[in-house]
Design a protein around this motif. Sequence first.
Motif, short mmCIF file in Angstrom:
data_model
loop_
_atom_site.label_atom_id
_atom_site.label_comp_id
_atom_site.label_asym_id
_atom_site.label_seq_id
_atom_site.Cartn_x
_atom_site.Cartn_y
_atom_site.Cartn_z
N UNK A 379 11.56 11.45 0.49
CA UNK A 379 11.12 10.06 0.67
C UNK A 379 12.19 9.26 1.41
N UNK A 380 13.45 9.47 1.05
CA UNK A 380 14.53 8.78 1.75
C UNK A 380 14.56 9.19 3.22
N UNK A 381 14.31 10.48 3.48
CA UNK A 381 14.26 10.95 4.86
C UNK A 381 13.13 10.31 5.63
N UNK A 382 11.98 10.13 4.98
CA UNK A 382 10.87 9.44 5.64
C UNK A 382 11.28 8.03 6.04
N UNK A 383 11.91 7.31 5.12
CA UNK A 383 12.26 5.92 5.41
C UNK A 383 13.28 5.81 6.54
N UNK A 384 14.11 6.80 6.71
CA UNK A 384 15.05 6.79 7.84
C UNK A 384 14.33 6.86 9.17
N UNK A 385 13.13 7.42 9.17
CA UNK A 385 12.36 7.56 10.40
C UNK A 385 11.55 6.31 10.75
N UNK A 392 6.70 -5.43 7.69
CA UNK A 392 6.84 -4.91 6.32
C UNK A 392 5.54 -4.31 5.81
N UNK A 393 4.40 -4.93 6.14
CA UNK A 393 3.12 -4.40 5.70
C UNK A 393 2.84 -3.03 6.32
N UNK A 394 3.10 -2.91 7.62
CA UNK A 394 2.86 -1.65 8.32
C UNK A 394 3.79 -0.56 7.78
N UNK A 395 5.03 -0.91 7.51
CA UNK A 395 5.97 0.07 6.95
C UNK A 395 5.49 0.56 5.59
N UNK A 396 4.98 -0.35 4.77
CA UNK A 396 4.49 0.03 3.45
C UNK A 396 3.26 0.93 3.55
N UNK A 397 2.37 0.63 4.51
CA UNK A 397 1.19 1.48 4.71
C UNK A 397 1.62 2.87 5.15
N UNK A 398 2.63 2.94 5.98
CA UNK A 398 3.13 4.25 6.41
C UNK A 398 3.69 5.04 5.23
N UNK A 399 4.31 4.35 4.28
CA UNK A 399 4.77 5.04 3.07
C UNK A 399 3.57 5.62 2.32
N UNK A 400 2.50 4.85 2.23
CA UNK A 400 1.28 5.34 1.58
C UNK A 400 0.78 6.60 2.29
N UNK A 401 0.77 6.57 3.62
CA UNK A 401 0.28 7.73 4.38
C UNK A 401 1.18 8.94 4.18
N UNK A 402 2.47 8.72 4.05
CA UNK A 402 3.40 9.83 3.78
C UNK A 402 3.10 10.43 2.41
N UNK A 403 2.86 9.58 1.42
CA UNK A 403 2.54 10.07 0.08
C UNK A 403 1.22 10.85 0.08
N UNK A 404 0.25 10.37 0.86
CA UNK A 404 -1.03 11.09 0.97
C UNK A 404 -0.81 12.48 1.54
#
Length: 548
Positions: A379-385, A392-404
């Motif tokens: 997860x930390x590696x994802x956030x570095x990318x 902020x909203x788009x970044x949070x949605x991308x976290x959701x997509x990574x979790x999916x």
Amino acid sequence: MKTPDSARILEILKQLCAIASVSGRAEQENRCAQYIADFLNRLIPESEGRLSVRLVPCEGDALGRNAVIALLRASRATDKTIILTGHFDVVDTAVCGELREQAFNPDAYTESLKGFAISQEAKKDLESGNWLFGRGTMDMKAGLALFLASMEQWIRDRDLAVNILFWAVPDEEANSAGMIGSLRAFSDLCRSEHLKCVAALTGEPCFWTSETEMTEAVRPYYLGTTGKLMPFFYALGKPAHVGNYFEGLNAALMLSEIVTEAETDIKLFEGEGLDLLAPPTCLYMQVRRESYSVTLPEAAVAYFNVLTARKDVEDIMRWACLTAASGTAKTRRRIEEARLFALTKGADYPDCPQVNILQYKLLRKMAAAKCKERFEEELAGFWKSVPSDIDAREAAIKECEWLISKANPPRPAIIVGLLPPYYPARVNRSASEEERELRSRMEEVVAQAKEMSSDGAVRMHEVFGGISDLSFLGFKTLNEQALRAAPNMAGWGRVFHLPTDIDFSEEIPVANMGPAGRDAHQMTERLELDYSLNIAPKLLLELIRKLS
């Protein structure tokens, strides 16, 4: 105690407006913070040791912005303290067109507007000579100018019976990084100086309301501030070629039914009459694909603006899950009707599948279970990318997509969660002595305002209809609600956070005690001069006297 001279307030206002402190432009916001700190520091020699001023780096702010906190101690030792707070950032001036640069020079901008097509109401105000136009004139540098000019007067006053804590912040117009990032410094100061904060008064203006068939236009004062949550729905469909429509499930269809269910849903209306809050509304809706395709959309996302007064995080999450279930049920009924019609034409297609409803916190647990001990590292590696300048909203949605991608939940599904930011509601319930006292004193001051104004167009409301930094001054509520929001908020701790570890449990009563104006954020933003420069200072002084 004396009120400041109107010309002095106006002078400070114009100096503040000249600093183009647009939210997100850290250099200009910090320049404005420095101006305010320098202004207050110049008063220290006259204070006989009663004034202290700090430029406070905002904790967790990636842009490195500063807030300003100053404490003017009462003439005689007391713990009773009144907070004067506000923000010095403004929205950008793109709406001002070719006058966008002049908008930071109120005199020149007011003159230039005489040659432009503006609303009849704005034109009438312009021609009256009683209104000053320009960015920040009313939202909210006039309130800060009023506070600074008042501090300049009160520092010489030997009858000041209460401590004044001045607190000015950046970024209110965006993500409230200024207020959130200086909460710890504020609480540390209160503990070290043994302060008891009996009220927090913001310099936010009385936003003139619009006249309707049922109500007259007024300058509203308020005793609370609206809460805000942003629930999101991430639809995961089943891909299929459009020629094999019934083999898949269109994520866009599911999402559109949910959006239709949620938009203006009366179940979330709060308040009555002039205190009725705006209904839930969709701020963003998108199919998540990067190029043209004749495959049924597999993913789509939407998020909503939801204003609250008494409903909490759990209430809104419950509503969001029920709305997702209702929307997907309508989707299945629509597809079933189409399938049955196809049967009459001799075609036979499979039933529409059941749709799973998952809360975001469950998606995260599923992803963690799949990744096991590697989860936090990955997860930390994802956030570095993730680009640092992404919304902020788009970044949070991308976290959701990574979790999916990691959890691979059963499809079709709707992921229900929250996006940043989060503003807890602050409502005066008359539950404490301080709340009852502020309500009583505000009622008296508003009655005086009606008498002092030539039109009597003043009214007290329960809550401010928009959002403000006052949301973060109910520390006990803030901690409780933040802990409930965090598990379901995408991007928590990465693009948004609330400091839940602050050892401070005060629930500080709030109210606005600023100037008056119209059209915040618009080309015709303007300040009502006579009321703001001559009446508002007297009301502020009177309220402080009463609360002392």
